[in-house]
Design an enzyme around this catalytic site. Sequence first.
Site, PDB file in Angstrom:
ATOM      1  N   GLY A  13       0.684  -1.069   0.049  1.00 10.94           N
ATOM      2  CA  GLY A  13       0.043  -0.073   0.225  1.00 10.94           C
ATOM      3  C   GLY A  13       0.827   1.258  -0.105  1.00 10.94           C
ATOM      4  O   GLY A  13       0.292   2.281   0.415  1.00 10.94           O
ATOM      5  N   ASN A  15       1.699   3.108  -2.431  1.00 11.91           N
ATOM      6  CA  ASN A  15       1.161   3.883  -3.592  1.00 11.91           C
ATOM      7  C   ASN A  15       0.057   4.375  -3.002  1.00 11.91           C
ATOM      8  O   ASN A  15      -0.047   5.909  -3.183  1.00 11.91           O
ATOM      9  CB  ASN A  15       0.834   3.307  -4.907  1.00 11.91           C
ATOM     10  CG  ASN A  15       2.065   3.641  -5.789  1.00 11.91           C
ATOM     11  OD1 ASN A  15       2.621   4.734  -5.940  1.00 11.91           O
ATOM     12  ND2 ASN A  15       2.491   2.523  -6.581  1.00 11.91           N
ATOM     13  N   LEU A  85      -3.612  -6.589  -7.975  1.00 11.92           N
ATOM     14  CA  LEU A  85      -2.913  -7.868  -8.798  1.00 11.92           C
ATOM     15  C   LEU A  85      -3.888  -8.448  -9.708  1.00 11.92           C
ATOM     16  O   LEU A  85      -3.659  -9.222 -10.388  1.00 11.92           O
ATOM     17  CB  LEU A  85      -2.058  -8.712  -7.987  1.00 11.92           C
ATOM     18  CG  LEU A  85      -0.962  -8.238  -7.302  1.00 11.92           C
ATOM     19  CD1 LEU A  85       0.081  -9.142  -6.599  1.00 11.92           C
ATOM     20  CD2 LEU A  85      -0.021  -7.462  -8.251  1.00 11.92           C
ATOM     21  N   LYS A  86      -5.281  -8.372  -9.398  1.00 12.57           N
ATOM     22  CA  LYS A  86      -6.233  -9.179  -9.926  1.00 12.57           C
ATOM     23  C   LYS A  86      -6.639  -8.472 -11.275  1.00 12.57           C
ATOM     24  O   LYS A  86      -6.638  -7.172 -11.393  1.00 12.57           O
ATOM     25  CB  LYS A  86      -7.327  -9.325  -8.958  1.00 12.57           C
ATOM     26  CG  LYS A  86      -7.293 -10.257  -7.755  1.00 12.57           C
ATOM     27  CD  LYS A  86      -7.005 -11.785  -8.263  1.00 12.57           C
ATOM     28  CE  LYS A  86      -6.800 -12.521  -7.110  1.00 12.57           C
ATOM     29  NZ  LYS A  86      -6.499 -13.736  -7.332  1.00 12.57           N
ATOM     30  N   LEU A  87      -7.370  -9.214 -12.118  1.00 13.20           N
ATOM     31  CA  LEU A  87      -7.843  -8.476 -13.198  1.00 13.20           C
ATOM     32  C   LEU A  87      -9.399  -7.807 -12.792  1.00 13.20           C
ATOM     33  O   LEU A  87     -10.007  -8.804 -12.077  1.00 13.20           O
ATOM     34  CB  LEU A  87      -7.963  -9.484 -14.308  1.00 13.20           C
ATOM     35  CG  LEU A  87      -8.678  -8.747 -15.904  1.00 13.20           C
ATOM     36  CD1 LEU A  87      -7.413  -8.052 -16.488  1.00 13.20           C
ATOM     37  CD2 LEU A  87      -8.952 -10.111 -16.762  1.00 13.20           C
ATOM     38  N   ASN A 102      -4.670   2.951 -13.235  1.00 15.41           N
ATOM     39  CA  ASN A 102      -3.721   1.877 -12.933  1.00 15.41           C
ATOM     40  C   ASN A 102      -2.206   2.343 -13.017  1.00 15.41           C
ATOM     41  O   ASN A 102      -1.994   3.210 -13.889  1.00 15.41           O
ATOM     42  CB  ASN A 102      -3.706   0.461 -13.691  1.00 15.41           C
ATOM     43  CG  ASN A 102      -2.900  -0.344 -13.008  1.00 15.41           C
ATOM     44  OD1 ASN A 102      -2.792  -0.558 -11.807  1.00 15.41           O
ATOM     45  ND2 ASN A 102      -1.999  -1.002 -13.835  1.00 15.41           N
ATOM     46  N   HIS A 104       1.563   1.098 -13.469  1.00 19.97           N
ATOM     47  CA  HIS A 104       2.473  -0.161 -13.883  1.00 19.97           C
ATOM     48  C   HIS A 104       3.891   0.426 -13.662  1.00 19.97           C
ATOM     49  O   HIS A 104       4.170   1.511 -14.354  1.00 19.97           O
ATOM     50  CB  HIS A 104       1.920  -0.407 -15.108  1.00 19.97           C
ATOM     51  CG  HIS A 104       2.784  -1.687 -15.555  1.00 19.97           C
ATOM     52  ND1 HIS A 104       2.388  -2.912 -15.130  1.00 19.97           N
ATOM     53  CD2 HIS A 104       3.606  -1.879 -16.423  1.00 19.97           C
ATOM     54  CE1 HIS A 104       3.319  -3.787 -15.812  1.00 19.97           C
ATOM     55  NE2 HIS A 104       3.971  -3.189 -16.416  1.00 19.97           N
ATOM     56  N   ASP A 145      -3.160  -4.209 -18.454  1.00 23.34           N
ATOM     57  CA  ASP A 145      -2.306  -3.248 -18.968  1.00 23.34           C
ATOM     58  C   ASP A 145      -2.624  -2.569 -20.400  1.00 23.34           C
ATOM     59  O   ASP A 145      -1.506  -2.224 -21.127  1.00 23.34           O
ATOM     60  CB  ASP A 145      -0.806  -3.896 -18.891  1.00 23.34           C
ATOM     61  CG  ASP A 145      -0.529  -4.313 -17.461  1.00 23.34           C
ATOM     62  OD1 ASP A 145      -0.995  -3.386 -16.633  1.00 23.34           O
ATOM     63  OD2 ASP A 145       0.027  -5.317 -17.296  1.00 23.34           O
ATOM     64  N   GLU A 174       6.910   6.902  -8.709  1.00 24.66           N
ATOM     65  CA  GLU A 174       5.436   6.525  -8.846  1.00 24.66           C
ATOM     66  C   GLU A 174       4.663   7.190  -7.657  1.00 24.66           C
ATOM     67  O   GLU A 174       3.500   7.639  -7.668  1.00 24.66           O
ATOM     68  CB  GLU A 174       5.293   4.846  -8.482  1.00 24.66           C
ATOM     69  CG  GLU A 174       5.754   3.971  -9.432  1.00 24.66           C
ATOM     70  CD  GLU A 174       5.641   2.639  -9.278  1.00 24.66           C
ATOM     71  OE1 GLU A 174       4.542   2.239  -8.407  1.00 24.66           O
ATOM     72  OE2 GLU A 174       6.314   1.569  -9.604  1.00 24.66           O
TER      73      GLU A 174
END
Length: 221
Positions: A13, A15, A85-87, A102, A104, A145, A174
């Site tokens: 956490g 970010n 991390l999930k779609l 998001n 990346h 992504d 980031e």
Amino acid sequence: MKVPYAVLASGSGTNMQSLLDHEDHGAAYRIEVLIVDRPCAAEERARAKGRAVYRVDFGSRSAGAEVVGLLERHGVRGVLLAGFLKLLPPEVCRAFEGRILNIHPALLPAFGGKGMYGHHVHEAVLRSGASVSGPTIHFVNERYDEGRILAQWPVPVEPDDTAGSLAARVLEVEHLLFPAAADALARADLAAPAFRWPGTGVQAGRDLRESIATAFGGAGE
């Protein structure tokens, strides 16, 4: 009135913490709720700020409807994926189309896709021989992504870099780029804000935070 956001996270956490910290510096948004898919340190960061926290089983068929219901209950207008991390379920993508960001840790479209997160990304960058990496902020769709890119920031790859050292320098950016992007999106009333690649209109000698704010036309300062 600040724009209410939700954060989805799966890990430490950091970010999300940068997003919360930016609220104290005039951000146009407020994080109202955190949704996680597993027990993680992000939960404690949110609770420390008095924010609502929910765990959702993203393997269940009802996950999409559950998430949309939580977001609507809290009046959320934008969603920020911070190490999630999930779609994202298609129901959420459709309900908040154009309002989900998001971050990346590489310059998409390179080094993206399923399984490309954390150290996997930085190891792939080093194996490739790329001379530059850096975070990408993009709008989220139903594929990993592949959403439209909003902002990127270059981080040079040093000759003696390890995955850990590169990750640390990318993460530093980031923590500045994501709050600035979230702020710019809120200030644009959830329409796509303008962003200029570093070097275009950014004066030499400015520190990183100021340069990022300038690239967003002043948002995030």
